[in-house]
Write a protein that holds these residues in place. Structure first.
Motif, mmCIF file in Angstrom:
data_model
loop_
_atom_site.group_PDB
_atom_site.id
_atom_site.type_symbol
_atom_site.label_atom_id
_atom_site.label_comp_id
_atom_site.label_asym_id
_atom_site.label_seq_id
_atom_site.Cartn_x
_atom_site.Cartn_y
_atom_site.Cartn_z
ATOM 1 N N ILE A 1 0.879 -1.177 0.000
ATOM 2 C CA ILE A 1 0.000 0.000 0.000
ATOM 3 C C ILE A 1 0.914 1.224 0.000
ATOM 4 O O ILE A 1 1.360 1.669 1.047
ATOM 5 N N GLN A 2 1.234 1.749 -1.199
ATOM 6 C CA GLN A 2 2.199 2.849 -1.275
ATOM 7 C C GLN A 2 1.546 4.215 -1.455
ATOM 8 O O GLN A 2 2.171 5.239 -1.194
ATOM 9 N N SER A 3 0.312 4.255 -1.902
ATOM 10 C CA SER A 3 -0.364 5.516 -2.179
ATOM 11 C C SER A 3 -0.801 6.200 -0.889
ATOM 12 O O SER A 3 -1.320 5.561 0.031
ATOM 13 N N SER A 4 -0.618 7.521 -0.790
ATOM 14 C CA SER A 4 -1.011 8.265 0.412
ATOM 15 C C SER A 4 -2.534 8.238 0.595
ATOM 16 O O SER A 4 -3.030 8.185 1.724
ATOM 17 N N ARG A 5 -3.281 8.236 -0.502
ATOM 18 C CA ARG A 5 -4.739 8.186 -0.393
ATOM 19 C C ARG A 5 -5.211 6.818 0.099
ATOM 20 O O ARG A 5 -6.142 6.712 0.898
ATOM 21 N N ARG A 6 -4.573 5.769 -0.372
ATOM 22 C CA ARG A 6 -4.940 4.433 0.099
ATOM 23 C C ARG A 6 -4.545 4.235 1.565
ATOM 24 O O ARG A 6 -5.250 3.573 2.328
ATOM 25 N N LEU A 7 -3.412 4.831 1.955
ATOM 26 C CA LEU A 7 -3.004 4.746 3.360
ATOM 27 C C LEU A 7 -4.001 5.464 4.257
ATOM 28 O O LEU A 7 -4.312 4.998 5.362
ATOM 29 N N GLU A 8 -4.495 6.620 3.785
ATOM 30 C CA GLU A 8 -5.502 7.331 4.564
ATOM 31 C C GLU A 8 -6.746 6.462 4.762
ATOM 32 O O GLU A 8 -7.303 6.383 5.873
ATOM 33 N N THR A 9 -7.158 5.770 3.714
ATOM 34 C CA THR A 9 -8.331 4.886 3.805
ATOM 35 C C THR A 9 -8.091 3.765 4.804
ATOM 36 O O THR A 9 -8.964 3.435 5.623
ATOM 37 N N GLU A 10 -6.876 3.186 4.754
ATOM 38 C CA GLU A 10 -6.574 2.053 5.636
ATOM 39 C C GLU A 10 -6.556 2.447 7.110
ATOM 40 O O GLU A 10 -6.898 1.652 7.974
ATOM 41 N N THR A 11 -6.161 3.679 7.417
ATOM 42 C CA THR A 11 -6.103 4.084 8.826
ATOM 43 C C THR A 11 -7.485 4.086 9.483
ATOM 44 O O THR A 11 -7.595 3.997 10.707
ATOM 45 N N ASN A 12 -8.532 4.169 8.674
ATOM 46 C CA ASN A 12 -9.889 4.225 9.209
ATOM 47 C C ASN A 12 -10.583 2.866 9.245
ATOM 48 O O ASN A 12 -11.702 2.763 9.754
ATOM 49 N N ARG A 13 -9.945 1.838 8.668
ATOM 50 C CA ARG A 13 -10.625 0.542 8.636
ATOM 51 C C ARG A 13 -9.719 -0.638 8.973
ATOM 52 O O ARG A 13 -10.195 -1.747 9.199
ATOM 53 N N ASN A 14 -8.409 -0.404 9.010
ATOM 54 C CA ASN A 14 -7.460 -1.488 9.227
ATOM 55 C C ASN A 14 -7.142 -1.602 10.714
ATOM 56 O O ASN A 14 -6.610 -0.678 11.328
ATOM 57 N N GLU B 1 -4.918 -3.408 12.294
ATOM 58 C CA GLU B 1 -3.482 -3.363 12.606
ATOM 59 C C GLU B 1 -2.979 -1.920 12.635
ATOM 60 O O GLU B 1 -2.182 -1.553 13.509
ATOM 61 N N LEU B 2 -3.439 -1.110 11.691
ATOM 62 C CA LEU B 2 -3.024 0.292 11.688
ATOM 63 C C LEU B 2 -3.631 1.063 12.853
ATOM 64 O O LEU B 2 -2.996 1.975 13.392
ATOM 65 N N MET B 3 -4.840 0.722 13.243
ATOM 66 C CA MET B 3 -5.430 1.367 14.425
ATOM 67 C C MET B 3 -4.573 1.096 15.654
ATOM 68 O O MET B 3 -4.353 1.989 16.481
ATOM 69 N N TRP B 4 -4.068 -0.135 15.742
ATOM 70 C CA TRP B 4 -3.183 -0.478 16.870
ATOM 71 C C TRP B 4 -1.850 0.252 16.729
ATOM 72 O O TRP B 4 -1.345 0.839 17.688
ATOM 73 N N LEU B 5 -1.262 0.223 15.527
ATOM 74 C CA LEU B 5 0.072 0.788 15.299
ATOM 75 C C LEU B 5 0.081 2.299 15.507
ATOM 76 O O LEU B 5 1.007 2.844 16.116
#
Length: 478
Positions: free
Chosen positions: A77-90, A92-96
């Motif tokens: 997941i290299q795109s900044s827009r895709r990373l923004e999306t993942e922070t709200n649903r992933n 593992e990222l919520m934990w990290l």
């Protein structure tokens, strides 16, 4: 009624909310990312805004955004827009990120503004691998691979392309001028006349643009211009096609296939051997290394420079002589005798060292035998000149290159080891990237992006070698 496993009711409240940490197992790779970044001295590495200002709106700590990027590149997941999306649903990222969710602009700006810090973080992980004795053998394979840039071939111009386009446009202009000449002799509808005049005006304008582009290309040092990404260049790829890209140089450890060092270039491989070897020596903190490379790196000056660094190198030599096409004896038919400092020609005559010259910065000894060549019966098989004898030119440091080729001949497994070693990281990273190009432009930003790819690759390799828990412990103790 079924015997399937049933899930929990989505609207059922629980008395004791579950802890986020309970969802992340001890073997989850995300824990490596968290520990690695927490152990870095981000201020020393040069990251911006490590110390927050006392006034103004608070910003995100660089550790938060670095963790986000490393996690993203580990998981394709290299795109900044895709990373923004993942922070709200992933989860593992919520934990990290401790449930922080920066927007895409903040994420993209971090990568743009902290290139040097990200590159040093990548090097820090390589040094950690060195301290864990991952590079104990000191043998690396060096190679380059072409990665597509954010620049299509349409927006890349060379002198040949500019001339071809100008010729094509001039042909179109001539065609429409002839058509206008026929208007007076034939009855042509008015709408057709207007269309021809509009096209003629457009092609004349286009011709002016192409002529200006030709002047720009010819004035450029590389004789090539890329409009979208000015640093990208049109290079030949493995299948001899041409692609606007960057040539990523890397040195890969033959023991564990870890990337020791890398660099972003926009030229071919020739001339990069000594530079990459020196970079490897600095990172491994040792001079006694062996570098393996393919025939694209063969350059006598470069091999000599590499040997002068105290390293050993094994590079196959290519036969670039055009003698066989001319129908005369190839250079390999002439045998050198180091004890007498002479060459023996196919006719058995001795060619003596007559003089020394300099060509392309190389000092060369010149060998020939004018008298023997003049009376030779197979002269027409040796030279196309009717007056001058066949000459052999030998570099004054040729013995060192020949000794390297002899070592290579005694190690026939070397080409296989090199290919198996250095092709693995490139194939893996390109698979992670997918059928796409770099997301950023210019050397500075592309280098940052490649550092993130290399860091993610090395981290995943170390997890496979040591395991998550062992690597976590090693990072904390290191």
């Amino acid at each position: 009624m079924t015997n399937h496993i049933k899930g929990e009711c989505r609207i059922q409240a629980t008395l004791f909310p579950e802890i986020l940490d309970d969802f992340i197992s001890e073997d989850n790779p995300v824990r490596i990312v968290d520990v690695f970044v927490n152990e870095l001295d981000l201020q020393e590495l040069g990251f911006e805004r490590v110390q927050a200002k006392s006034t103004g709106r608070p910003g995100y700590h660089p550790a938060t955004l670095l963790k986000l990027y490393i996690y993203g590149y580990l998981n394709r997941i290299q795109s900044s827009r895709r990373l923004e999306t993942e922070t709200n649903r992933n989860l593992e990222l919520m934990w990290l990120l401790e449930r922080l969710a920066p927007d895409f602009k903040t994420i993209a700006d971090f990568r743009r503004d902290n290139g040097e810090g990200i590159k040093l973080a990548c090097r820090h992980f390589v040094i950690l691998c060195r301290e864990l004795n991952m590079f104990s053998e000191g043998v690396v394979a060096i190679d380059g691979s072409k990665f597509k840039a954010v620049n299509s071939k349409t927006n890349n111009f060379t002198s040949k392309k500019a001339n071809d386009l100008i010729a094509r446009v001039e042909a179109k202009i001539s065609k429409y001028l002839l058509e206008l000449d026929e208007v007076d002799r034939k009855e042509v509808p008015d709408n057709r006349v207007r269309m021809v005049k509009d096209k003629l005006a457009w092609f004349k304008k286009r011709l002016g643009e192409l002529q200006e582009m030709k002047r720009v290309v010819e004035a450029h040092p590389d004789k090539q211009v890329s409009l979208t990404d000015p640093d990208a260049r049109l290079l030949k790829t493995r299948n001899m096609e041409r692609q606007v890209c960057y040539n990523i140089q890397s040195a890969v450890d033959t023991k564990h296939h870890l990337i020791v060092c890398h660099d972003v270039t926009n030229t071919n491989d020739r001339g990069e051997l000594a530079r990459m070897t020196k970079l490897t020596q600095e990172i491994l903190n040792r001079k006694d290394i062996t570098s393996l490379a393919d025939k694209g790196y063969y350059s006598r000056q470069d091999i000599k420079a590499t040997l002068d660094l105290g390293a050993e190198t094994l590079v196959p030599k290519t036969d670039t002589s055009g003698s066989e096409r001319k129908g005369i004896f190839n250079r390999s038919k002439f045998k050198y005798d180091p004890t007498k400092d002479i060459y023996s020609c196919p006719a058995g005559e001795e060619m003596i060292n007559r003089m020394r010259t300099v060509e392309d910065g190389l000092e060369l000894d010149v060998y020939f035998n004018h008298n023997a060549c003049k009376e030779c019966k197979i002269r027409n098989q040796c030279t196309t000149s009717k007056r001058e004898p066949r000459r052999m030119k030998r570099w004054i440091h040729e013995a060192e290159a020949e000794a390297m080729l002899e070592r290579l001949a005694n190690a026939p497994e070397t080409p296989v080891i090199r290919k198996q070693t250095v092709e693995h990281p490139f194939g893996t990273i390109k698979m992670w990237m997918g059928a796409t190009h770099f997301l950023t432009r210019r050397f500075k930003n592309v280098s940052t992006e490649m550092s993130l790819h290399v860091l993610a690759y090395n981290m995943k390799r170390m997890m496979a070698i040591m395991g998550v828990q062992a690597l976590t412990k090693a990072i904390r103790e290191g």
